[in-house]
Design an enzyme around this catalytic site. Sequence first.
Site, PDB file in Angstrom:
ATOM      1  N   ILE A  71     -41.895 -18.211 -20.415  1.00 27.93           N
ATOM      2  CA  ILE A  71     -41.558 -17.046 -19.608  1.00 27.93           C
ATOM      3  C   ILE A  71     -42.675 -16.879 -18.585  1.00 27.93           C
ATOM      4  O   ILE A  71     -43.791 -17.367 -18.783  1.00 27.93           O
ATOM      5  CB  ILE A  71     -41.363 -15.762 -20.447  1.00 27.93           C
ATOM      6  CG1 ILE A  71     -42.600 -15.462 -21.310  1.00 27.93           C
ATOM      7  CG2 ILE A  71     -40.121 -15.850 -21.303  1.00 27.93           C
ATOM      8  CD1 ILE A  71     -42.469 -14.172 -22.118  1.00 27.93           C
ATOM      9  N   ASP A  72     -42.373 -16.225 -17.491  1.00 24.19           N
ATOM     10  CA  ASP A  72     -43.324 -16.096 -16.399  1.00 24.19           C
ATOM     11  C   ASP A  72     -44.582 -15.334 -16.835  1.00 24.19           C
ATOM     12  O   ASP A  72     -44.542 -14.540 -17.778  1.00 24.19           O
ATOM     13  CB  ASP A  72     -42.682 -15.366 -15.217  1.00 24.19           C
ATOM     14  CG  ASP A  72     -41.465 -16.096 -14.676  1.00 24.19           C
ATOM     15  OD1 ASP A  72     -41.407 -17.326 -14.829  1.00 24.19           O
ATOM     16  OD2 ASP A  72     -40.582 -15.410 -14.116  1.00 24.19           O
ATOM     17  N   ARG A  73     -45.649 -15.543 -16.114  1.00 24.29           N
ATOM     18  CA  ARG A  73     -46.914 -14.873 -16.407  1.00 24.29           C
ATOM     19  C   ARG A  73     -46.742 -13.366 -16.503  1.00 24.29           C
ATOM     20  O   ARG A  73     -47.256 -12.713 -17.425  1.00 24.29           O
ATOM     21  CB  ARG A  73     -47.944 -15.196 -15.318  1.00 24.29           C
ATOM     22  CG  ARG A  73     -49.292 -14.500 -15.518  1.00 24.29           C
ATOM     23  CD  ARG A  73     -50.206 -14.705 -14.338  1.00 24.29           C
ATOM     24  NE  ARG A  73     -49.656 -14.080 -13.128  1.00 24.29           N
ATOM     25  CZ  ARG A  73     -50.204 -14.177 -11.923  1.00 24.29           C
ATOM     26  NH1 ARG A  73     -51.302 -14.890 -11.751  1.00 24.29           N
ATOM     27  NH2 ARG A  73     -49.650 -13.573 -10.881  1.00 24.29           N
ATOM     28  N   ARG A 123     -34.866 -13.046 -12.393  1.00 27.78           N
ATOM     29  CA  ARG A 123     -35.432 -12.422 -11.192  1.00 27.78           C
ATOM     30  C   ARG A 123     -34.660 -12.848  -9.942  1.00 27.78           C
ATOM     31  O   ARG A 123     -34.353 -12.021  -9.070  1.00 27.78           O
ATOM     32  CB  ARG A 123     -36.899 -12.788 -11.076  1.00 27.78           C
ATOM     33  CG  ARG A 123     -37.734 -12.290 -12.238  1.00 27.78           C
ATOM     34  CD  ARG A 123     -39.078 -12.995 -12.330  1.00 27.78           C
ATOM     35  NE  ARG A 123     -39.888 -12.729 -11.142  1.00 27.78           N
ATOM     36  CZ  ARG A 123     -40.993 -13.404 -10.843  1.00 27.78           C
ATOM     37  NH1 ARG A 123     -41.406 -14.395 -11.624  1.00 27.78           N
ATOM     38  NH2 ARG A 123     -41.677 -13.093  -9.762  1.00 27.78           N
TER      39      ARG A 123
END
Length: 308
Positions: A137-139, A237
């Site tokens: 998952i993204d930062r 997103r």
Amino acid sequence: MAETTLVTLTIDQEQGRLDAVLGQAKLPYSRSTLANWIKAGLVLVNHQAVKRSYVVKKGDVVSINPPAVKETALEAENIPLDIVYEDDDLLVVNKPQGMVVHPAPGHSGGTLVNALLYHAPLSTINGEFRPGIVHRIDRDTSGLLMVAKNDQAHHALAAELKAHKTQRIYYALVKGNFEENEGTIDAPIGRHPKDRKKQAVIGDGREAVTHFKVIERFGGYTLLELALETGRTHQIRVHLAYIGHPVVGDSVYGHQDKIFNIKLPGQLLHAKTLVLTQPKTQEELRFDSALPALFDQVLQELRENQGL
């Protein structure tokens, strides 16, 4: 060097290009990884190296010889972890917003992988800099991640993920109001044609499907539950921005980094629920996590602003 396992397939009918056939097969490797291995001569057809465009025929024997992977030389760091579950094969961790999942240029330390290496042995099949990492998952996205502790578990978890059997449920606060209560965003995603650091909905992108359900409306903002059918980079997103409802705090894809004078360090997107199969026992495991404090604070502000 870590051991690798030779994979052999026999084509039972004509199916098309080699890269496409392998991409559709139930293999624990991504399509891009397989394409790179074909180019490197690690995938043979009838003991001969071929191009990705080779059209397989009935009776062809395809041999995949994954490259040997070096044992990780990354530094183990004593970083606190929120471990939701652990057994001999896997961990489920609740990653905080702001933590990078694995080392990369500009992030050599302080990552989830550095912390995991201090805690437990990890699988080695995913390369030197991503041991144990089955999915990311993204930062600036928080929430649940499954991590493999050995190669057998990694293969099983990756295969289940590829077959869309793993359930991943996210919560996101987005800009705008939804008339519908639920729906599906089915739009292909690929590299942004002008900004290579971003993803975008493009005609020749890879299939991407996101299901959404309205949890709460705030007048100008909406709390959504989202289920991933595919797992493209930045998928949620990109999809939400594409339909005009960017995730709150996601300055990359179209929303400011403040709400009610609360400074947001990133998007209000949380991987809330994870359902997977234990590789050895085949038991279904289900995990749920609370929204981070800042996410919850914003929701409370919205409710108070409406007099709820």
